[in-house]
Design an enzyme around this catalytic site. Structure first.
Site, PDB file in Angstrom:
ATOM      1  N   ASP A  33       0.817  -1.255  -0.028  1.00 20.52           N
ATOM      2  CA  ASP A  33       0.035  -0.237   0.082  1.00 20.52           C
ATOM      3  C   ASP A  33       0.891   1.124   0.215  1.00 20.52           C
ATOM      4  OD1 ASP A  33      -2.776  -1.146   0.079  1.00 20.52           O
ATOM      5  OD2 ASP A  33      -2.021  -2.020   2.186  1.00 20.52           O
ATOM      6  N   ASP A 171     -10.043  -6.351  -0.545  1.00 23.64           N
ATOM      7  CA  ASP A 171      -9.178  -5.833   0.523  1.00 23.64           C
ATOM      8  C   ASP A 171      -9.890  -5.349   1.565  1.00 23.64           C
ATOM      9  OD1 ASP A 171      -6.944  -4.328   1.980  1.00 23.64           O
ATOM     10  OD2 ASP A 171      -6.311  -3.149   0.175  1.00 23.64           O
TER      11      ASP A 171
END
Length: 217
Positions: A33, A171
């Site tokens: 991320d 996610d």
């Protein structure tokens, strides 16, 4: 089923060992991320993280760019080893052009769909995607609660994934039970965070946990 451990949730004080353990445990991708403090109110995972993953493993990287104007940076992240590059359409003035550029760089282009983003607003991009990341929490922080209102969207995205031949990855707040449920609907891949893999107890065993997830499915 493809499992993408989120490196943001790993122990940064021992990151090299964490990468080795995750690779040995059977990860399919390392999920990274990238946050710029503008598109999301947090900072995370710069180039050094990518370099560390590549130094200690040869596993592919799934780069989730939570940044404004991602087109300016896709070449950098491809050079750093990203095999999947996912952007947020809201953060890019020309997402279709950026997705095509990602494919031209030799990576799999993807879009992330936030809980508040409707399928209707992004479906024109599906033919350009090899990967769609469905967010079940608001982007920016680990450890949030699953937002149940996204379930109808996930069911619809499973149908779209078959139609447009992209990999559907979920996610956010994934647990073993939730992974089992969503895999039954047709979800292909899952990002594993604090609720599914990176538990706080000292005895966490990545290999056993991943085997358990796959065995239950």
């Amino acid at each position: 089923m493809k499992l993408h451990p989120s490196i943001m949730c790993a122990d940064y004080g021992n990151l090299a060992q964490e990468i080795k353990l995750l690779a040995a445990a059977g990860t399919d991708y390392f999920h990274v991320d990238v946050m710029d403090g503008q598109y999301v109110p947090n900072f995370a995972c710069g180039p050094d993280i990518f370099k560390c993953i590549k130094k200690y493993s040869d596993f592919p990287i799934d780069a989730h760019l939570m940044i404004k104007n991602p087109a300016q940076h896709i070449e950098l992240f491809r050079k750093l080893g990203a095999d999947i590059i996912t952007i947020h359409p809201e953060a890019d003035p020309h997402p279709a052009r950026t997705l095509s550029a990602i494919r031209d760089l030799g990576a799999v282009p993807g879009i992330a769909i936030n809980p508040g983003t409707s399928i209707e607003t992004v479906k024109e991009l599906f033919p350009l995607c090899g990967h769609v990341l469905a967010m079940t929490v608001n982007p920016g922080f680990a450890g949030q609660a699953f937002l149940p209102h996204v379930m109808d969207k996930l069911r619809e995205l499973c149908v779209m994934a078959e139609r447009y031949a992209f990999t559907l990855c979920v996610d956010g707040a994934m647990t073993m039970d939730k992974i089992h449920e969503l895999h039954g609907y047709g979800v292909h891949a899952f990002v594993l965070g604090t609720k599914a893999l990176f538990f706080k107890d000292e005895g966490r065993n990545y290999a056993a946990t991943m085997r358990g997830i796959r065995g239950q499915a």
